[in-house]
Design an enzyme around this catalytic site. Structure first.
Site, mmCIF file in Angstrom:
data_model
loop_
_atom_site.group_PDB
_atom_site.id
_atom_site.type_symbol
_atom_site.label_atom_id
_atom_site.label_comp_id
_atom_site.label_asym_id
_atom_site.label_seq_id
_atom_site.Cartn_x
_atom_site.Cartn_y
_atom_site.Cartn_z
ATOM 1 N N GLU A 100 2.288 4.663 9.011
ATOM 2 C CA GLU A 100 3.848 5.212 9.768
ATOM 3 C C GLU A 100 4.015 6.568 9.493
ATOM 4 O O GLU A 100 4.850 7.402 10.389
ATOM 5 C CB GLU A 100 4.837 4.326 9.001
ATOM 6 N N ARG A 111 1.141 -2.020 4.188
ATOM 7 C CA ARG A 111 -0.249 -2.026 4.366
ATOM 8 C C ARG A 111 -0.657 -1.320 2.906
ATOM 9 O O ARG A 111 -1.713 -2.004 2.234
ATOM 10 C CB ARG A 111 -0.866 -1.336 5.279
ATOM 11 N N GLU A 159 15.689 7.138 14.991
ATOM 12 C CA GLU A 159 15.324 7.072 13.614
ATOM 13 C C GLU A 159 14.265 8.138 13.232
ATOM 14 O O GLU A 159 13.367 8.215 12.946
ATOM 15 C CB GLU A 159 14.933 5.978 13.052
ATOM 16 N N HIS A 175 5.943 -12.043 4.690
ATOM 17 C CA HIS A 175 5.454 -11.682 5.974
ATOM 18 C C HIS A 175 4.460 -12.577 6.420
ATOM 19 O O HIS A 175 3.636 -12.891 5.572
ATOM 20 C CB HIS A 175 5.164 -10.169 5.816
ATOM 21 N N ASP A 235 8.470 4.442 13.494
ATOM 22 C CA ASP A 235 7.242 4.682 13.001
ATOM 23 C C ASP A 235 6.087 3.820 13.349
ATOM 24 O O ASP A 235 5.309 3.714 12.561
ATOM 25 C CB ASP A 235 7.313 5.148 11.482
ATOM 26 N N HIS A 264 5.521 -6.134 2.090
ATOM 27 C CA HIS A 264 4.472 -6.375 3.380
ATOM 28 C C HIS A 264 3.657 -4.930 3.611
ATOM 29 O O HIS A 264 2.731 -5.059 4.678
ATOM 30 C CB HIS A 264 5.468 -6.524 4.552
HETATM 31 C C1 UD1 Z 1 4.291 -3.297 11.127
HETATM 32 C C2 UD1 Z 1 4.578 -1.988 11.166
HETATM 33 C C3 UD1 Z 1 5.220 -1.405 10.001
HETATM 34 C C4 UD1 Z 1 6.600 -2.469 9.911
HETATM 35 C C5 UD1 Z 1 6.320 -3.778 9.983
HETATM 36 C C6 UD1 Z 1 7.379 -4.431 10.086
HETATM 37 C C7 UD1 Z 1 2.772 -0.560 12.112
HETATM 38 C C8 UD1 Z 1 1.242 0.022 11.829
HETATM 39 N N1 UD1 Z 1 3.375 -1.289 11.155
HETATM 40 O O1 UD1 Z 1 3.378 -3.756 10.179
HETATM 41 O O2 UD1 Z 1 5.526 -0.141 10.090
HETATM 42 O O3 UD1 Z 1 7.254 -2.091 8.803
HETATM 43 O O4 UD1 Z 1 5.489 -3.976 11.007
HETATM 44 O O5 UD1 Z 1 7.282 -5.839 9.498
HETATM 45 O O6 UD1 Z 1 3.179 -0.662 13.467
HETATM 46 N N2 UD1 Z 1 1.426 -10.909 12.513
HETATM 47 C C9 UD1 Z 1 1.913 -12.468 12.495
HETATM 48 N N3 UD1 Z 1 2.944 -12.942 13.419
HETATM 49 C C10 UD1 Z 1 3.999 -11.924 13.495
HETATM 50 C C11 UD1 Z 1 3.774 -10.536 13.043
HETATM 51 C C12 UD1 Z 1 2.609 -10.207 12.459
HETATM 52 O O7 UD1 Z 1 0.986 -13.381 12.381
HETATM 53 O O8 UD1 Z 1 5.011 -12.091 13.954
HETATM 54 C C13 UD1 Z 1 0.236 -10.774 11.704
HETATM 55 C C14 UD1 Z 1 -0.562 -9.935 12.522
HETATM 56 O O9 UD1 Z 1 -1.520 -10.721 13.169
HETATM 57 C C15 UD1 Z 1 -1.378 -9.145 11.465
HETATM 58 C C16 UD1 Z 1 -0.373 -9.003 10.361
HETATM 59 O O10 UD1 Z 1 0.587 -10.040 10.496
HETATM 60 O O11 UD1 Z 1 -2.497 -9.865 11.072
HETATM 61 C C17 UD1 Z 1 0.091 -7.537 10.323
HETATM 62 O O12 UD1 Z 1 0.772 -7.160 11.423
HETATM 63 P P1 UD1 Z 1 1.087 -5.839 12.293
HETATM 64 O O13 UD1 Z 1 1.727 -5.777 13.189
HETATM 65 O O14 UD1 Z 1 -0.550 -5.193 12.669
HETATM 66 O O15 UD1 Z 1 1.424 -4.881 11.218
HETATM 67 P P2 UD1 Z 1 2.493 -5.011 10.134
HETATM 68 O O16 UD1 Z 1 2.045 -5.234 8.574
HETATM 69 O O17 UD1 Z 1 3.480 -6.134 10.384
HETATM 70 N N1 UDP Z 2 14.103 -9.124 7.792
HETATM 71 C C1 UDP Z 2 14.529 -10.615 8.396
HETATM 72 N N2 UDP Z 2 13.779 -11.539 7.966
HETATM 73 C C2 UDP Z 2 13.398 -11.593 6.702
HETATM 74 C C3 UDP Z 2 12.917 -10.513 6.154
HETATM 75 C C4 UDP Z 2 13.341 -9.095 6.784
HETATM 76 O O1 UDP Z 2 14.961 -10.396 9.730
HETATM 77 O O2 UDP Z 2 12.685 -12.713 6.371
HETATM 78 C C5 UDP Z 2 14.822 -7.874 8.419
HETATM 79 C C6 UDP Z 2 15.507 -7.172 7.624
HETATM 80 O O3 UDP Z 2 16.771 -7.188 7.613
HETATM 81 C C7 UDP Z 2 15.283 -5.806 8.147
HETATM 82 C C8 UDP Z 2 14.060 -5.869 8.899
HETATM 83 O O4 UDP Z 2 13.545 -7.179 8.695
HETATM 84 O O5 UDP Z 2 16.050 -5.334 9.104
HETATM 85 C C9 UDP Z 2 12.723 -4.988 8.139
HETATM 86 O O6 UDP Z 2 11.497 -5.288 8.499
HETATM 87 P P1 UDP Z 2 10.536 -4.916 7.780
HETATM 88 O O7 UDP Z 2 10.757 -5.143 6.315
HETATM 89 O O8 UDP Z 2 9.314 -5.955 8.268
HETATM 90 O O9 UDP Z 2 10.155 -3.456 7.961
HETATM 91 P P2 UDP Z 2 10.301 -1.819 7.830
HETATM 92 O O10 UDP Z 2 11.731 -2.057 7.751
HETATM 93 O O11 UDP Z 2 9.610 -1.836 6.419
HETATM 94 O O12 UDP Z 2 9.864 -1.237 8.719
#
Ligand code: UD1
Ligand code: UDP
Length: 369
Positions: free
Chosen positions: A135, A210, A121, A241, A99, A208
């Site tokens: 999502e 939103r 999924e 995160h 999602d 983490h």
């Molecule tokens: C995204 C997904 C969410 C998932 C999550 C897993 C969407 C809308 N949401 O949310 O479903 O649960 O990933 O973690 O797709 N950032 C970094 N470095 C990284 C990754 C992210 O700095 O490696 C920062 C981005 O720049 C941004 C913030 O984290 O400012 C949020 O990242 P974003 O990919 O927009 O959404 P997530 O909250 O990570």
């Molecule tokens: N995870 C990881 N390192 C961390 C925290 C989480 O590898 O420090 C892994 C965890 O095992 C799981 C995945 O990240 O498989 C979940 O990701 P996240 O919680 O970011 O997203 P969601 O599952 O809610 O979409």
């Protein structure tokens, strides 16, 4: 080779990576498919470790991540990038996961080019369009256009049936995250300091979402801090995160407390090993709920709803909400009530037997033949 089918597998974020890598490996192990892996780069730091752990090198990397990126940035950049890749590769199908906005935008790009979309999924729902946000919309939208729906559980299948999806297009496979655990849980920690000390009860925290940013996150952190200050022998590990909006609040509210370890996101190998050794899990993550259920770890979900109601039904997961009072009560009850703790830790894992990837590839073989 003439009958080889070209499949593009899309990976955008950390959970996409963890859940798609076992499937990509399975696809690659069969001769019938040519698999092209496309990373959108929605996540950067979080994804690289996963690709390394599962020894997968993307064929394309859109590298879209920007600090502070918003949903408009991700959606438009992924769509335009994928358009070019799909036009160049002309795949027979595109595999997307879950999602995330990477999955939604890639599925929409494939649909515009009339390329079949296979959704891994599929069928998770809260039926509240704002939870999780965005999502719930993303997965429903992918459901409308996908040709094959790989539902992890029967509950997910029944959601899809109730939305009018043809039964023949849905397969219940289990969740590929359980397959991933077969690679990651064995072996040593890369950081031995993370191993729990004798007698120590480790609480593993992730947060983490939103929709939890703001008041909800402050409520969660206040409860965690209170538990840490009141309880000896309890250690809380929170790999934060990278989202700057969350880190700032976490550092303010949880920093400087002896038994709270705030750290950078962990590599998936270390994370799964801590998960398998911890006492209890606090999380608003989806994937972590599933992994904890497979490893027999009680979970308090830091949300008011979950699309993973199977875990609640089987008894390993409870909703703790996000207010400081409800989260505090949830944690202390599990620390004090041994019978409840035991009942939660022996609950049945509803997310499959770790062979979801094989099942999915078997079905794709039939579909593409
Ligand atoms: C995204 C997904 C969410 C998932 C999550 C897993 C969407 C809308 N949401 O949310 O479903 O649960 O990933 O973690 O797709 N950032 C970094 N470095 C990284 C990754 C992210 O700095 O490696 C920062 C981005 O720049 C941004 C913030 O984290 O400012 C949020 O990242 P974003 O990919 O927009 O959404 P997530 O909250 O990570
Ligand atoms: N995870 C990881 N390192 C961390 C925290 C989480 O590898 O420090 C892994 C965890 O095992 C799981 C995945 O990240 O498989 C979940 O990701 P996240 O919680 O970011 O997203 P969601 O599952 O809610 O979409």
């Amino acid at each position: 080779m003439e009958n080889t089918k070209k499949i593009i597998a899309v990976i955008g974020t950390r959970p996409d990576g963890i859940k798609m890598c076992p499937l990509i490996k399975e696809l690659k192990s069969r001769g019938e498919f040519k698999v092209t892996v496309c990373a959108t780069g929605q996540h950067r730091d979080l994804l690289d470790d996963i690709l390394e752990t599962f020894e997968i090198t993307p064929d394309y990397d859109l590298g879209i991540m920007r600090e502070g990126q918003d949903l408009f940035d991700i959606t438009t950049e992924v769509m335009l990038g994928m358009r070019n890749i799909f036009l160049a590769e002309k795949p027979d199908g595109v595999l997307v996961h879950g999602d995330t906005t990477s999955a939604f935008a890639s599925a929409l790009a494939a649909f515009y080019l009339k390329i079949p979309v296979f959704h891994v999924e599929a069928g998770l729902r809260t039926y509240d369009i704002y939870s999780p946000y965005p999502e719930e919309f993303n997965r429903r939208a992918i459901g409308v256009l996908a040709q094959k729906h790989f539902a992890p559980t029967e509950r997910a299948e029944s959601n899809l049936l109730s939305e009018g999806i043809d039964r023949n297009d849905i397969s219940v496979t289990g969740n590929t995250v359980i397959d991933a655990l077969r690679t990651t849980v064995s072996g040593e920690y890369s950081r031995p300091a993370l191993r729990p000390a004798r007698g120590e009860r480790v609480i593993l925290l992730t947060a983490h979402r939103r929709e939890n940013c703001g008041e909800a996150m402050r409520g969660i952190f206040a409860a965690v801090r209170r538990v840490a200050e009141e309880r000896d022998g309890v250690k809380i590990i929170y790999p934060m995160h990278p989202n700057p909006a969350i880190r700032k609040v976490a550092e303010n509210m949880l920093g400087g407390c002896g038994n709270i370890c705030l750290c950078e996101p962990l590599g998936v190998g270390d994370f799964h090993k801590i998960l398998s050794a911890c006492y209890l899990v606090l999380t608003d993550s989806g994937g972590v709920q599933e992994e904890a259920a497979a490893l027999g770890k009680p979970v308090l979900v830091l949300r008011n709803t979950t699309e993973r109601a199977e875990g609640i039904q089987s008894g390993g997961i409870r909703l703790a909400g996000t207010s400081s009072v409800s989260v505090y009560r949830g944690i202390t009850r599990l620390l004090d009530d041994r019978a409840l703790y035991y009942a939660m830790s022996v609950a049945k894992n509803p997310y499959g037997d770790g062979r979801a990837s094989e099942k999915i590839v078997d079905i794709l073989e039939q579909f593409c033949s």
